[in-house]
Design an enzyme around this catalytic site. Structure first.
Site, mmCIF file in Angstrom:
data_model
loop_
_atom_site.group_PDB
_atom_site.id
_atom_site.type_symbol
_atom_site.label_atom_id
_atom_site.label_comp_id
_atom_site.label_asym_id
_atom_site.label_seq_id
_atom_site.Cartn_x
_atom_site.Cartn_y
_atom_site.Cartn_z
ATOM 1 N N CYS A 250 3.752 -6.346 -2.493
ATOM 2 C CA CYS A 250 3.327 -5.132 -3.179
ATOM 3 C C CYS A 250 4.372 -4.030 -3.052
ATOM 4 O O CYS A 250 5.475 -4.167 -3.547
ATOM 5 C CB CYS A 250 1.956 -4.705 -2.654
ATOM 6 S SG CYS A 250 1.140 -3.419 -3.610
ATOM 7 N N HIS A 251 4.070 -2.925 -2.371
ATOM 8 C CA HIS A 251 5.017 -1.832 -2.166
ATOM 9 C C HIS A 251 5.875 -2.049 -0.921
ATOM 10 O O HIS A 251 6.758 -1.246 -0.638
ATOM 11 C CB HIS A 251 4.277 -0.492 -2.065
ATOM 12 C CG HIS A 251 3.750 -0.005 -3.375
ATOM 13 N ND1 HIS A 251 2.639 -0.542 -3.977
ATOM 14 C CD2 HIS A 251 4.192 0.957 -4.201
ATOM 15 C CE1 HIS A 251 2.409 0.071 -5.115
ATOM 16 N NE2 HIS A 251 3.338 0.997 -5.283
ATOM 17 N N GLY B 57 0.839 -1.187 0.000
ATOM 18 C CA GLY B 57 0.000 0.000 0.000
ATOM 19 C C GLY B 57 0.875 1.238 0.000
ATOM 20 O O GLY B 57 2.022 1.203 -0.442
ATOM 21 N N ARG B 58 0.353 2.339 0.533
ATOM 22 C CA ARG B 58 1.129 3.579 0.552
ATOM 23 C C ARG B 58 1.978 3.730 1.802
ATOM 24 O O ARG B 58 2.880 4.570 1.834
ATOM 25 C CB ARG B 58 0.200 4.779 0.382
ATOM 26 C CG ARG B 58 -0.294 4.888 -1.050
ATOM 27 C CD ARG B 58 -0.977 6.202 -1.339
ATOM 28 N NE ARG B 58 -2.266 6.271 -0.665
ATOM 29 C CZ ARG B 58 -2.647 7.297 0.089
ATOM 30 N NH1 ARG B 58 -1.885 8.332 0.279
ATOM 31 N NH2 ARG B 58 -3.835 7.281 0.657
ATOM 32 N N GLU C 207 6.000 3.951 1.707
ATOM 33 C CA GLU C 207 6.693 5.119 1.153
ATOM 34 C C GLU C 207 7.106 6.105 2.240
ATOM 35 O O GLU C 207 8.091 6.815 2.086
ATOM 36 C CB GLU C 207 5.875 5.792 0.062
ATOM 37 C CG GLU C 207 4.651 6.524 0.541
ATOM 38 C CD GLU C 207 3.769 7.035 -0.595
ATOM 39 O OE1 GLU C 207 3.009 7.984 -0.352
ATOM 40 O OE2 GLU C 207 3.831 6.485 -1.707
ATOM 41 N N TYR D 112 5.150 -4.964 -6.441
ATOM 42 C CA TYR D 112 4.245 -4.375 -7.412
ATOM 43 C C TYR D 112 5.106 -3.817 -8.549
ATOM 44 O O TYR D 112 6.178 -3.258 -8.303
ATOM 45 C CB TYR D 112 3.382 -3.284 -6.771
ATOM 46 C CG TYR D 112 2.268 -2.869 -7.682
ATOM 47 C CD1 TYR D 112 1.189 -3.725 -7.912
ATOM 48 C CD2 TYR D 112 2.317 -1.675 -8.369
ATOM 49 C CE1 TYR D 112 0.174 -3.374 -8.788
ATOM 50 C CE2 TYR D 112 1.313 -1.314 -9.254
ATOM 51 C CZ TYR D 112 0.241 -2.171 -9.466
ATOM 52 O OH TYR D 112 -0.747 -1.831 -10.348
#
Length: 185
Positions: A117-118, A87-88, A91, A137
């Site tokens: 994913c991320h 997800g975010r 980051e 991802y």
């Protein structure tokens, strides 16, 4: 049974946070879900990423997820394995020095790490994937390569294990990722 640390945060991908958390608990493992600057009982916001035919995934607000442990109290040496959802959240979590230290501990100690994913953005920031085969991802491919790893393109339901590291591109890979991760526990 294993004691698994899960580092998560606001706007983590809902499925990538909740499904492995619940599945590992159902198997009898202890899973401590933590987030920097939050304590047990606090919640994080999640987001739902879906594949609806656009050039990238779509994002919708997900559920609130209650943390069950306090980040400030974590001692990485007390855990057998690490799980990093996507997800975010990755980051900004990768900017936290303690998060990076924890990830480096697991890699140096050769303890199992799973990331989806991320989530591999955290692995690249920690500098722990050089020479490894890593999936993520697809938009994370440049970072994975710049970190010295071999990016492995997999179908969205695939996962890959390289040593004690299990990675996968997105939540459709939960069955494959969890099977490979649990085999290392």
């Amino acid at each position: 049974m294993a004691k698994v640390l899960m580092i998560t945060g606001d706007f983590v991908e809902d499925y990538e946070n909740m499904v492995p958390f619940q599945a590992l608990l159902a198997m009898g493992h202890q899973v401590d879900a933590v987030c920097p600057d939050k304590k047990a009982g606090d919640t994080i916001a999640t987001s739902i990423h879906d594949f609806e035919g656009d050039q990238t995934y779509t994002e919708k607000r997900g559920h609130n997820f209650a943390l069950n442990a306090t980040f400030a109290n974590i001692n990485a040496a007390d855990y057998d394995a690490l799980y990093l959802p996507g997800g975010r959240a990755p980051e900004y979590l990768r900017l936290n020095a303690k998060v990076i230290e924890i990830i480096q501990h697991f890699a140096t100690a050769d303890k199992p790490i799973a990331s989806i994913c991320h989530g591999p953005q955290l692995l690249t920031a920690a500098g722990v994937i050089e020479g490894k085969k890593v999936s993520a991802y697809p938009t994370c491919q440049p970072e994975v390569k710049m970190a010295g790893a071999e990016y492995v393109e997999l179908p969205m339901d695939g996962a890959i294990t390289d040593g004690k590291l299990v990675t996968a591109p997105a939540w459709p890979a939960h069955p494959a990722m969890l099977k490979q991760f649990v085999a290392l526990l």
